[in-house]
Motif scaffolding. Sequence first.
Motif, PDB file in Angstrom:
ATOM      1  N   THR A 125       2.931  -2.242   7.227  1.00  0.00           N
ATOM      2  CA  THR A 125       3.492  -0.937   7.572  1.00  0.00           C
ATOM      3  C   THR A 125       5.001  -0.905   7.352  1.00  0.00           C
ATOM      4  O   THR A 125       5.526   0.041   6.750  1.00  0.00           O
ATOM      5  N   LYS A 126       5.710  -1.926   7.814  1.00  0.00           N
ATOM      6  CA  LYS A 126       7.167  -1.977   7.628  1.00  0.00           C
ATOM      7  C   LYS A 126       7.519  -2.089   6.155  1.00  0.00           C
ATOM      8  O   LYS A 126       8.461  -1.447   5.679  1.00  0.00           O
ATOM      9  N   ALA A 127       6.784  -2.914   5.431  1.00  0.00           N
ATOM     10  CA  ALA A 127       7.039  -3.064   3.995  1.00  0.00           C
ATOM     11  C   ALA A 127       6.772  -1.754   3.270  1.00  0.00           C
ATOM     12  O   ALA A 127       7.557  -1.350   2.390  1.00  0.00           O
ATOM     13  N   ALA A 128       5.699  -1.085   3.621  1.00  0.00           N
ATOM     14  CA  ALA A 128       5.367   0.190   2.991  1.00  0.00           C
ATOM     15  C   ALA A 128       6.484   1.200   3.221  1.00  0.00           C
ATOM     16  O   ALA A 128       6.865   1.941   2.304  1.00  0.00           O
ATOM     17  N   HIS A 129       7.036   1.221   4.413  1.00  0.00           N
ATOM     18  CA  HIS A 129       8.140   2.135   4.720  1.00  0.00           C
ATOM     19  C   HIS A 129       9.344   1.841   3.815  1.00  0.00           C
ATOM     20  O   HIS A 129       9.943   2.762   3.254  1.00  0.00           O
ATOM     21  N   LEU A 130       9.686   0.563   3.666  1.00  0.00           N
ATOM     22  CA  LEU A 130      10.804   0.180   2.793  1.00  0.00           C
ATOM     23  C   LEU A 130      10.557   0.549   1.332  1.00  0.00           C
ATOM     24  O   LEU A 130      11.493   0.860   0.593  1.00  0.00           O
ATOM     25  N   LEU A 131       9.297   0.491   0.927  1.00  0.00           N
ATOM     26  CA  LEU A 131       8.929   0.756  -0.466  1.00  0.00           C
ATOM     27  C   LEU A 131       8.576   2.217  -0.726  1.00  0.00           C
ATOM     28  O   LEU A 131       8.220   2.574  -1.849  1.00  0.00           O
ATOM     29  N   TYR A 132       8.689   3.054   0.313  1.00  0.00           N
ATOM     30  CA  TYR A 132       8.339   4.470   0.202  1.00  0.00           C
ATOM     31  C   TYR A 132       6.897   4.643  -0.278  1.00  0.00           C
ATOM     32  O   TYR A 132       6.610   5.418  -1.175  1.00  0.00           O
ATOM     33  N   MET A 133       6.020   3.875   0.348  1.00  0.00           N
ATOM     34  CA  MET A 133       4.589   3.915   0.051  1.00  0.00           C
ATOM     35  C   MET A 133       3.837   4.158   1.353  1.00  0.00           C
ATOM     36  O   MET A 133       4.387   3.974   2.435  1.00  0.00           O
ATOM     37  N   THR A 134       2.579   4.508   1.230  1.00  0.00           N
ATOM     38  CA  THR A 134       1.749   4.569   2.423  1.00  0.00           C
ATOM     39  C   THR A 134       1.252   3.158   2.732  1.00  0.00           C
ATOM     40  O   THR A 134       1.053   2.347   1.812  1.00  0.00           O
ATOM     41  N   PRO A 135       1.059   2.846   4.000  1.00  0.00           N
ATOM     42  CA  PRO A 135       0.503   1.540   4.348  1.00  0.00           C
ATOM     43  C   PRO A 135      -0.865   1.309   3.695  1.00  0.00           C
ATOM     44  O   PRO A 135      -1.176   0.192   3.267  1.00  0.00           O
ATOM     45  N   GLN A 136      -1.656   2.373   3.588  1.00  0.00           N
ATOM     46  CA  GLN A 136      -2.982   2.243   2.977  1.00  0.00           C
ATOM     47  C   GLN A 136      -2.866   1.862   1.500  1.00  0.00           C
ATOM     48  O   GLN A 136      -3.628   1.027   1.004  1.00  0.00           O
ATOM     49  N   GLY A 137      -1.929   2.480   0.797  1.00  0.00           N
ATOM     50  CA  GLY A 137      -1.732   2.171  -0.623  1.00  0.00           C
ATOM     51  C   GLY A 137      -1.262   0.744  -0.827  1.00  0.00           C
ATOM     52  O   GLY A 137      -1.757   0.030  -1.705  1.00  0.00           O
ATOM     53  N   LEU A 138      -0.311   0.311   0.002  1.00  0.00           N
ATOM     54  CA  LEU A 138       0.191  -1.053  -0.109  1.00  0.00           C
ATOM     55  C   LEU A 138      -0.883  -2.057   0.278  1.00  0.00           C
ATOM     56  O   LEU A 138      -1.029  -3.099  -0.361  1.00  0.00           O
ATOM     57  N   SER A 139      -1.649  -1.740   1.299  1.00  0.00           N
ATOM     58  CA  SER A 139      -2.739  -2.619   1.714  1.00  0.00           C
ATOM     59  C   SER A 139      -3.760  -2.783   0.589  1.00  0.00           C
ATOM     60  O   SER A 139      -4.264  -3.885   0.342  1.00  0.00           O
ATOM     61  N   ARG A 140      -4.038  -1.705  -0.103  1.00  0.00           N
ATOM     62  CA  ARG A 140      -4.987  -1.751  -1.230  1.00  0.00           C
ATOM     63  C   ARG A 140      -4.439  -2.648  -2.347  1.00  0.00           C
ATOM     64  O   ARG A 140      -5.174  -3.456  -2.930  1.00  0.00           O
ATOM     65  N   ILE A 141      -3.150  -2.539  -2.628  1.00  0.00           N
ATOM     66  CA  ILE A 141      -2.534  -3.393  -3.651  1.00  0.00           C
ATOM     67  C   ILE A 141      -2.632  -4.860  -3.235  1.00  0.00           C
ATOM     68  O   ILE A 141      -2.974  -5.726  -4.046  1.00  0.00           O
ATOM     69  N   MET A 142      -2.343  -5.146  -1.973  1.00  0.00           N
ATOM     70  CA  MET A 142      -2.411  -6.529  -1.488  1.00  0.00           C
ATOM     71  C   MET A 142      -3.835  -7.063  -1.561  1.00  0.00           C
ATOM     72  O   MET A 142      -4.056  -8.220  -1.917  1.00  0.00           O
ATOM     73  N   LYS A 143      -4.807  -6.216  -1.257  1.00  0.00           N
ATOM     74  CA  LYS A 143      -6.211  -6.640  -1.343  1.00  0.00           C
ATOM     75  C   LYS A 143      -6.587  -6.935  -2.798  1.00  0.00           C
ATOM     76  O   LYS A 143      -7.302  -7.900  -3.078  1.00  0.00           O
ATOM     77  N   ASN A 144      -6.080  -6.123  -3.734  1.00  0.00           N
ATOM     78  CA  ASN A 144      -6.333  -6.374  -5.161  1.00  0.00           C
ATOM     79  C   ASN A 144      -5.716  -7.695  -5.610  1.00  0.00           C
ATOM     80  O   ASN A 144      -6.321  -8.428  -6.406  1.00  0.00           O
ATOM     81  N   VAL A 145      -4.519  -8.012  -5.117  1.00  0.00           N
ATOM     82  CA  VAL A 145      -3.886  -9.297  -5.443  1.00  0.00           C
ATOM     83  C   VAL A 145      -4.755 -10.438  -4.922  1.00  0.00           C
ATOM     84  O   VAL A 145      -5.026 -11.407  -5.641  1.00  0.00           O
ATOM     85  N   GLU A 146      -5.200 -10.312  -3.688  1.00  0.00           N
ATOM     86  CA  GLU A 146      -6.071 -11.347  -3.117  1.00  0.00           C
ATOM     87  C   GLU A 146      -7.355 -11.495  -3.924  1.00  0.00           C
ATOM     88  O   GLU A 146      -7.783 -12.626  -4.200  1.00  0.00           O
ATOM     89  N   ASN A 147      -7.945 -10.381  -4.307  1.00  0.00           N
ATOM     90  CA  ASN A 147      -9.186 -10.438  -5.087  1.00  0.00           C
ATOM     91  C   ASN A 147      -8.950 -11.098  -6.447  1.00  0.00           C
ATOM     92  O   ASN A 147      -9.765 -11.909  -6.896  1.00  0.00           O
ATOM     93  N   GLU A 148      -7.853 -10.742  -7.096  1.00  0.00           N
ATOM     94  CA  GLU A 148      -7.583 -11.317  -8.413  1.00  0.00           C
ATOM     95  C   GLU A 148      -7.305 -12.812  -8.329  1.00  0.00           C
ATOM     96  O   GLU A 148      -7.709 -13.574  -9.210  1.00  0.00           O
ATOM     97  N   LEU A 149      -6.631 -13.236  -7.277  1.00  0.00           N
ATOM     98  CA  LEU A 149      -6.337 -14.662  -7.101  1.00  0.00           C
ATOM     99  C   LEU A 149      -7.495 -15.409  -6.438  1.00  0.00           C
ATOM    100  O   LEU A 149      -7.468 -16.630  -6.337  1.00  0.00           O
ATOM    101  N   ASP A 150      -8.492 -14.653  -5.981  1.00  0.00           N
ATOM    102  CA  ASP A 150      -9.626 -15.219  -5.268  1.00  0.00           C
ATOM    103  C   ASP A 150      -9.154 -16.082  -4.100  1.00  0.00           C
ATOM    104  O   ASP A 150      -9.584 -17.223  -3.917  1.00  0.00           O
ATOM    105  N   ALA A 151      -8.222 -15.507  -3.319  1.00  0.00           N
ATOM    106  CA  ALA A 151      -7.651 -16.223  -2.182  1.00  0.00           C
ATOM    107  C   ALA A 151      -7.254 -15.225  -1.104  1.00  0.00           C
ATOM    108  O   ALA A 151      -6.766 -14.141  -1.402  1.00  0.00           O
ATOM    109  N   VAL A 152      -7.450 -15.606   0.135  1.00  0.00           N
ATOM    110  CA  VAL A 152      -6.942 -14.817   1.249  1.00  0.00           C
ATOM    111  C   VAL A 152      -5.500 -15.249   1.457  1.00  0.00           C
ATOM    112  O   VAL A 152      -5.225 -16.429   1.702  1.00  0.00           O
ATOM    113  N   LEU A 153      -4.566 -14.314   1.310  1.00  0.00           N
ATOM    114  CA  LEU A 153      -3.147 -14.650   1.377  1.00  0.00           C
ATOM    115  C   LEU A 153      -2.562 -14.501   2.770  1.00  0.00           C
ATOM    116  O   LEU A 153      -1.611 -15.180   3.117  1.00  0.00           O
ATOM    117  N   PHE A 154      -3.128 -13.589   3.546  1.00  0.00           N
ATOM    118  CA  PHE A 154      -2.679 -13.441   4.921  1.00  0.00           C
ATOM    119  C   PHE A 154      -3.774 -12.841   5.781  1.00  0.00           C
ATOM    120  O   PHE A 154      -4.718 -12.245   5.286  1.00  0.00           O
TER     121      PHE A 154
END
Length: 92
Positions: free
Chosen positions: A19-48
């Motif tokens: 949420t804080k990162a999304a605010h700094l990036l002028y994004m919605t938390p949902q949009g940023l969360s989706r991007i982070m989930k895509n990164v995790e899926n592509e790396l096949d790893a749970v990052l956090f």
Amino acid sequence: MNIKDLEYFRIVCQQKSITKAAHLLYMTPQGLSRIMKNVENELDAVLFVRTGAGIQLTESGNYLYERLPALLDSYQGICSCLLYTSDAADEL
């Protein structure tokens, strides 16, 4: 995944909160969360682990976060070198 996604990951880690990162990036938390989930899926790893209080890095997430500065610096150096090379070629 692209380099911007990794920069977003870095900011999420620094803020310890999507949420804080999304605010700094002028994004919605949902949009940023989706991007982070895509990164995790592509790396096949749970990052956090997502908690009510923010995020906590996993071992894989910590591994990536520790190596990000070198990776991002290398990418920036490559881009600068290619830009310089392209500009020099245009002058010929």
